[in-house]
Motif scaffolding. Structure first.
Motif, PDB file in Angstrom:
ATOM      1  N   LEU A   1       2.397  -0.557   9.623  1.00  0.00           N
ATOM      2  CA  LEU A   1       1.393  -1.590   9.845  1.00  0.00           C
ATOM      3  C   LEU A   1       2.004  -2.673  10.726  1.00  0.00           C
ATOM      4  CD1 LEU A   1      -0.133  -2.045   6.259  1.00  0.00           C
ATOM      5  CD2 LEU A   1      -1.127  -0.815   8.206  1.00  0.00           C
ATOM      6  N   PRO A   2       1.175  -3.517  11.350  1.00  0.00           N
ATOM      7  CA  PRO A   2       1.746  -4.616  12.149  1.00  0.00           C
ATOM      8  C   PRO A   2       2.699  -5.460  11.315  1.00  0.00           C
ATOM      9  CG  PRO A   2      -0.621  -4.423  12.527  1.00  0.00           C
ATOM     10  CD  PRO A   2      -0.292  -3.495  11.401  1.00  0.00           C
ATOM     11  N   PRO A   3       3.942  -5.627  11.735  1.00  0.00           N
ATOM     12  CA  PRO A   3       4.933  -6.335  10.909  1.00  0.00           C
ATOM     13  C   PRO A   3       4.578  -7.785  10.641  1.00  0.00           C
ATOM     14  CG  PRO A   3       5.797  -5.871  13.107  1.00  0.00           C
ATOM     15  CD  PRO A   3       4.524  -5.108  12.983  1.00  0.00           C
ATOM     16  N   GLU A   4       3.753  -8.395  11.521  1.00  0.00           N
ATOM     17  CA  GLU A   4       3.387  -9.792  11.273  1.00  0.00           C
ATOM     18  C   GLU A   4       2.507  -9.934  10.041  1.00  0.00           C
ATOM     19  OE1 GLU A   4       0.551  -8.351  14.610  1.00  0.00           O
ATOM     20  OE2 GLU A   4       2.612  -8.014  13.921  1.00  0.00           O
ATOM     21  N   PHE A   5       1.911  -8.819   9.586  1.00  0.00           N
ATOM     22  CA  PHE A   5       1.102  -8.847   8.372  1.00  0.00           C
ATOM     23  C   PHE A   5       1.809  -8.198   7.192  1.00  0.00           C
ATOM     24  CE2 PHE A   5      -2.370  -8.633  11.707  1.00  0.00           C
ATOM     25  CZ  PHE A   5      -2.597  -9.988  11.676  1.00  0.00           C
ATOM     26  N   SER A   6       2.569  -7.118   7.457  1.00  0.00           N
ATOM     27  CA  SER A   6       3.213  -6.371   6.371  1.00  0.00           C
ATOM     28  C   SER A   6       4.578  -6.939   5.997  1.00  0.00           C
ATOM     29  CB  SER A   6       3.377  -4.906   6.758  1.00  0.00           C
ATOM     30  OG  SER A   6       4.319  -4.759   7.814  1.00  0.00           O
ATOM     31  N   GLY A   7       5.246  -7.584   6.957  1.00  0.00           N
ATOM     32  CA  GLY A   7       6.594  -8.088   6.703  1.00  0.00           C
ATOM     33  C   GLY A   7       7.665  -7.031   6.828  1.00  0.00           C
ATOM     34  N   VAL A   8       7.302  -5.848   7.356  1.00  0.00           N
ATOM     35  CA  VAL A   8       8.262  -4.749   7.503  1.00  0.00           C
ATOM     36  C   VAL A   8       8.086  -4.137   8.892  1.00  0.00           C
ATOM     37  CG1 VAL A   8       9.061  -2.537   6.601  1.00  0.00           C
ATOM     38  CG2 VAL A   8       8.145  -4.256   5.034  1.00  0.00           C
ATOM     39  N   THR A   9       9.179  -3.967   9.626  1.00  0.00           N
ATOM     40  CA  THR A   9       9.106  -3.346  10.939  1.00  0.00           C
ATOM     41  C   THR A   9       9.059  -1.827  10.801  1.00  0.00           C
ATOM     42  OG1 THR A   9      11.494  -3.119  11.223  1.00  0.00           O
ATOM     43  CG2 THR A   9      10.501  -5.235  11.844  1.00  0.00           C
ATOM     44  N   ALA A  10       8.832  -1.158  11.917  1.00  0.00           N
ATOM     45  CA  ALA A  10       8.799   0.310  11.920  1.00  0.00           C
ATOM     46  C   ALA A  10      10.132   0.899  11.494  1.00  0.00           C
ATOM     47  CB  ALA A  10       8.407   0.818  13.307  1.00  0.00           C
ATOM     48  N   LEU A  11      11.223   0.129  11.639  1.00  0.00           N
ATOM     49  CA  LEU A  11      12.555   0.594  11.233  1.00  0.00           C
ATOM     50  C   LEU A  11      12.884   0.196   9.792  1.00  0.00           C
ATOM     51  CD1 LEU A  11      14.515  -0.241  14.503  1.00  0.00           C
ATOM     52  CD2 LEU A  11      13.593   1.968  13.782  1.00  0.00           C
ATOM     53  N   GLY A  12      11.936  -0.425   9.119  1.00  0.00           N
ATOM     54  CA  GLY A  12      12.156  -0.797   7.725  1.00  0.00           C
ATOM     55  C   GLY A  12      12.833  -2.129   7.520  1.00  0.00           C
ATOM     56  N   GLU A  13      12.972  -2.913   8.583  1.00  0.00           N
ATOM     57  CA  GLU A  13      13.617  -4.227   8.470  1.00  0.00           C
ATOM     58  C   GLU A  13      12.625  -5.268   7.965  1.00  0.00           C
ATOM     59  OE1 GLU A  13      16.663  -3.765  12.256  1.00  0.00           O
ATOM     60  OE2 GLU A  13      14.594  -4.439  12.576  1.00  0.00           O
ATOM     61  N   ARG A  14      13.098  -6.191   7.123  1.00  0.00           N
ATOM     62  CA  ARG A  14      12.266  -7.270   6.594  1.00  0.00           C
ATOM     63  C   ARG A  14      12.159  -8.406   7.614  1.00  0.00           C
ATOM     64  NH1 ARG A  14       8.897  -6.546   2.253  1.00  0.00           N
ATOM     65  NH2 ARG A  14       9.774  -4.837   1.034  1.00  0.00           N
TER      66      ARG A  14
ATOM     67  N   ARG B   1       4.561  -6.185   1.081  1.00  0.00           N
ATOM     68  CA  ARG B   1       5.064  -7.532   1.345  1.00  0.00           C
ATOM     69  C   ARG B   1       6.133  -7.973   0.335  1.00  0.00           C
ATOM     70  NH1 ARG B   1       0.121 -11.612   2.651  1.00  0.00           N
ATOM     71  NH2 ARG B   1      -0.071 -11.187   4.883  1.00  0.00           N
ATOM     72  N   ARG B   2       6.226  -7.291  -0.779  1.00  0.00           N
ATOM     73  CA  ARG B   2       7.123  -7.738  -1.844  1.00  0.00           C
ATOM     74  C   ARG B   2       8.541  -7.209  -1.607  1.00  0.00           C
ATOM     75  NH1 ARG B   2       3.743  -7.573  -7.461  1.00  0.00           N
ATOM     76  NH2 ARG B   2       5.622  -8.692  -8.124  1.00  0.00           N
ATOM     77  N   VAL B   3       9.532  -8.097  -1.767  1.00  0.00           N
ATOM     78  CA  VAL B   3      10.914  -7.726  -1.461  1.00  0.00           C
ATOM     79  C   VAL B   3      11.466  -6.715  -2.453  1.00  0.00           C
ATOM     80  CG1 VAL B   3      11.428  -9.896  -0.295  1.00  0.00           C
ATOM     81  CG2 VAL B   3      11.778  -9.714  -2.765  1.00  0.00           C
ATOM     82  N   ALA B   4      10.813  -6.554  -3.596  1.00  0.00           N
ATOM     83  CA  ALA B   4      11.278  -5.591  -4.597  1.00  0.00           C
ATOM     84  C   ALA B   4      10.713  -4.199  -4.347  1.00  0.00           C
ATOM     85  CB  ALA B   4      10.887  -6.060  -6.001  1.00  0.00           C
ATOM     86  N   PHE B   5      10.105  -3.972  -3.166  1.00  0.00           N
ATOM     87  CA  PHE B   5       9.467  -2.683  -2.886  1.00  0.00           C
ATOM     88  C   PHE B   5       9.894  -2.163  -1.521  1.00  0.00           C
ATOM     89  CE2 PHE B   5       5.951  -0.173  -1.085  1.00  0.00           C
ATOM     90  CZ  PHE B   5       5.784   0.770  -2.081  1.00  0.00           C
ATOM     91  N   SER B   6      10.213  -0.874  -1.476  1.00  0.00           N
ATOM     92  CA  SER B   6      10.461  -0.177  -0.216  1.00  0.00           C
ATOM     93  C   SER B   6       9.799   1.192  -0.301  1.00  0.00           C
ATOM     94  CB  SER B   6      11.963   0.002   0.042  1.00  0.00           C
ATOM     95  OG  SER B   6      12.592  -1.243   0.208  1.00  0.00           O
ATOM     96  N   MET B   7       9.331   1.710   0.828  1.00  0.00           N
ATOM     97  CA  MET B   7       8.748   3.055   0.803  1.00  0.00           C
ATOM     98  C   MET B   7       9.177   3.832   2.038  1.00  0.00           C
ATOM     99  SD  MET B   7       4.726   2.449   1.632  1.00  0.00           S
ATOM    100  CE  MET B   7       4.179   1.598   3.101  1.00  0.00           C
ATOM    101  N   TYR B   8       9.196   5.149   1.868  1.00  0.00           N
ATOM    102  CA  TYR B   8       9.686   6.042   2.914  1.00  0.00           C
ATOM    103  C   TYR B   8       8.788   7.267   2.979  1.00  0.00           C
ATOM    104  CZ  TYR B   8      13.687   3.060   1.955  1.00  0.00           C
ATOM    105  OH  TYR B   8      14.497   1.964   1.742  1.00  0.00           O
ATOM    106  N   GLY B   9       8.227   7.515   4.156  1.00  0.00           N
ATOM    107  CA  GLY B   9       7.396   8.695   4.344  1.00  0.00           C
ATOM    108  C   GLY B   9       8.209   9.861   4.867  1.00  0.00           C
ATOM    109  N   GLY B  10       7.604  11.040   4.843  1.00  0.00           N
ATOM    110  CA  GLY B  10       8.266  12.240   5.348  1.00  0.00           C
ATOM    111  C   GLY B  10       9.405  12.722   4.486  1.00  0.00           C
ATOM    112  N   VAL B  11       9.397  12.365   3.210  1.00  0.00           N
ATOM    113  CA  VAL B  11      10.464  12.776   2.284  1.00  0.00           C
ATOM    114  C   VAL B  11       9.880  13.764   1.284  1.00  0.00           C
ATOM    115  CG1 VAL B  11      12.122  12.026   0.548  1.00  0.00           C
ATOM    116  CG2 VAL B  11      11.639  10.566   2.525  1.00  0.00           C
ATOM    117  N   ARG B  12      10.358  14.979   1.310  1.00  0.00           N
ATOM    118  CA  ARG B  12       9.887  16.011   0.389  1.00  0.00           C
ATOM    119  C   ARG B  12      10.847  16.071  -0.798  1.00  0.00           C
ATOM    120  NH1 ARG B  12       4.838  17.598   1.295  1.00  0.00           N
ATOM    121  NH2 ARG B  12       5.287  19.570   0.274  1.00  0.00           N
ATOM    122  N   PHE B  13      10.374  15.667  -1.953  1.00  0.00           N
ATOM    123  CA  PHE B  13      11.237  15.683  -3.130  1.00  0.00           C
ATOM    124  C   PHE B  13      11.461  17.126  -3.561  1.00  0.00           C
ATOM    125  CE2 PHE B  13      12.476  14.937  -7.558  1.00  0.00           C
ATOM    126  CZ  PHE B  13      13.384  13.903  -7.379  1.00  0.00           C
ATOM    127  N   GLY B  14      12.703  17.458  -3.774  1.00  0.00           N
ATOM    128  CA  GLY B  14      13.067  18.854  -4.027  1.00  0.00           C
ATOM    129  C   GLY B  14      13.612  19.515  -2.788  1.00  0.00           C
TER     130      GLY B  14
END
Length: 609
Positions: free
Chosen positions: A424-437, A487-500
């Protein structure tokens, strides 16, 4: 940077910090003490010993607190004028519902029976009423037009009732017109876009859907009557939900039975032995799975306090953007009205959320109420950091809901999903495409981020809500839910990860996680063990919906290969089956148009041969 200036000396960043929320809570308690000392004392006493509160006392407390919270939030965000305007819109509609219940249903329909009403000339009665109520002699065939006419009728009747002896003649005309409008086919047709003269119909469990039998091509089939048909063109949203007038009609139809402890919509219909009752179809009537305070919501919304009503919802259902209209209706099944149509509670919930989101900074108000909510007597604030780290596998409804509650419990959450998640646009989500806050801005108008469902980019967030649920639900709500978490600093997410595969239990634990929460599974197609179950032309319904949504096949510019030929036979009658049937019909015409367009382009370039 946008121009949000919070009051009470608070900065926007403090709304995402536990220390800032503690300070905010103190400001609210002080605001309450300045406005209502007795209510302030009730709140302080309840917070000191929540276990001592019985259900009725808690309900009364949060209903009484809701208007004060609304005033506080309006001042905090500097939108007192807009909040009062929204309250005024509720107040302007109020005569509709009081006149509907007390005059139309309890008086007119009881005084004038159907045979007598059928003999009336409704047009003549309306011509007589028109100059008395200051309305047109004809009813416009638009929602706004018919509601305006009905409001003038309701306001006039309310005024006449204040002095009945002096207004006996116009009241008699109003009674006869109401009886005609409610009890005759012509009257119902004249007001089919309105609310005032619509009476709840009795339920016939053997005929819940008004179908008619027809024959086409030698095949006998059931279909809805033509006036029930809804045009479907492409993949835009098919049902926008109730408007404010319609939602308030349902909120006022509710009898607010939390006062009698009979709010079965929230807590279920119970047999004498304590077990839940079952419907005629064997469905357990357990009520809302979240024990949401539904009756209290309806009461506060009917009084015009939308922010207070949303706060009541958020106590038990903070991620209400993922529920409500067209998602769940367990509450309706267990409504106290079992012999007539139930209150459409999901419409009230969704309309309440939409009304708040439509305010300036509406998203920020909703977001704040998911972290700080003084109507949650037991825990108005998030817990301090626990030091625990939890891995959530799957970012569907189970995963993103669990993530919210874990963060409010003080834990750090990392979530993974097999789908690629678009940034999402980092100015709204607070997270860049590289996962930086990075610092994020407050959102004044959340609708600026909305997309048409027919052209919307699949963002990968939401699991089955993204690829399984179709355009019966506005998927722009997924962006709202994602922003609440991301937006919360206690949360991170990662797509394209297949568990297992990409990640295993051992590698997750080696990364330092204390717990793993498995929230995956809805996306796994159920392969039915039957002969030729995977033969050419046979497809699992969930697989078809995933292919349609995730490949972008529904979009005109897409070159995804998904071929559907009619007739299509869908086996099953649940929500997945219904979505499959409707989407197959919608996609077929899109597919043919895409094929024709490409043929015409190629034929023009290279010749038809």
């Amino acid at each position: 940077m946008t121009d949000l200036a919070l009051q009470y000396g608070l900065a926007f960043a403090e709304l995402y910090d536990r220390g800032g929320l503690i300070r905010l809570d103190r400001e609210f308690v002080a605001h309450l003490a300045a406005g209502d000392v007795a209510l302030h004392d009730r709140l302080v006493t309840a917070r000191a010993d929540p276990a001592a509160l019985d259900k009725k006392a808690e309900s009364d407390l949060i209903v009484d607190l809701a208007p004060h919270l609304e005033d506080f939030l309006g001042r905090l965000f500097g939108i007192e004028t807009e909040v009062r305007e929204l309250q005024a819109r509720h107040e302007a509609l109020a005569p509709l519902y009081s006149v509907k219940r007390l005059f139309v249903q309890r008086r007119a329909v009881r005084e004038v029976k159907e045979p007598e009403a059928a003999a009336f000339d409704g047009d003549a009665l309306r011509r007589t009423l028109a100059p008395l109520i200051g309305a047109l002699a004809e009813i416009p065939d638009t929602r706004a037009g018919v509601l305006a006419w009905e409001r003038r009728y309701a306001e006039a009747v309310s005024a006449w009732l204040a002095d009945e002896p002096a207004n006996a003649a116009p009241l008699r005309t109003a009674i006869e017109y109401a009886a005609w409008a409610v009890q005759t086919a012509e009257g119902r047709a004249a007001h089919h876009r309105g609310l005032l003269f619509k009476a709840p119909h009795r339920l016939d469990m053997e005929h819940l859907v008004p179908v008619e039998t027809t024959e086409r091509g030698g095949v006998t089939m059931l279909r809805l009557p033509e006036h029930e048909w809804r045009a479907r063109q492409g993949f835009a949203l098919t049902d926008a939900g109730a408007d404010l007038a319609g939602a308030l009609d349902q909120a006022n139809y509710c009898i607010w039975c939390h006062n009698q402890g009979k709010d079965s919509c929230a807590h279920g219909l119970v047999e004498k032995d304590g077990s839940f009752k079952k419907s005629q179809f064997g469905v357990t009537l357990a009520g809302c799975p979240l024990d949401e305070k539904i009756s209290e919501l309806n009461l506060v919304k009917s009084r015009g306090y939308s922010l207070g009503a949303l706060a009541i919802v958020a106590v038990d259902n903070p991620l209400c953007a993922a529920t409500g209209h067209r998602i769940c209706n367990d509450c309706m099944k267990a409504c106290i009205y079992q012999k007539q149509e139930p209150v459409d509670i999901p419409q009230v919930e969704t309309r309440t959320l939409k009304d708040v989101l439509a305010l300036p900074w509406g998203f920020e108000i909703y977001s704040l109420l998911t972290r700080w909510n003084p109507l949650d007597i037991r825990r108005p604030l998030p817990k301090p950091a626990s030091g625990y780290k939890v891995l959530i596998v799957g970012l569907g409804p189970a995963g993103f809901t669990l993530a919210h509650h874990l963060m409010n419990d003080g834990h750090f959450v990392a979530a993974v999903d097999g789908l690629k998640i678009e940034p999402l646009p980092p100015e709204f989500s607070g997270v860049t495409a590289l996962g930086e806050r990075v610092p994020f801005e407050p959102i004044r108008d959340i609708t600026s981020l909305n997309e048409g469902l027919g052209a919307r980019v699949m963002a990968g967030f939401g699991g089955v809500a993204e690829y399984g649920i179709t355009v019966r639900w506005n998927k722009n709500f997924l962006k709202i839910i994602r922003l609440l978490l991301e937006r919360r600093v206690a949360f991170s997410m990662y797509g394209g990860v297949r568990f297992g595969g990409t990640m295993t239990i051992d590698s997750a634990m080696a990364l330092g996680f204390d717990h793993i929460a498995m929230c995956a599974g809805a996306g796994r197609p159920t392969v039915i063990p039957m002969t030729n179950g995977l033969a050419p032309g046979v497809r699992q319904a969930s697989d078809f919906l995933m292919a349609l949504q995730l490949t972008g096949a529904a979009k005109t510019e897409s070159i995804a290969n998904l071929t559907v030929r009619l007739p299509v036979v869908v086996i099953g009658g649940g929500l997945t089956a219904i979505d499959t049937a409707t989407e197959a019909l919608a996609y077929y015409s899109v597919q043919v148009e895409k094929f024709l367009l490409r043929y015409e382009i190629l034929a023009a370039e290279r010749g038809a041969a």
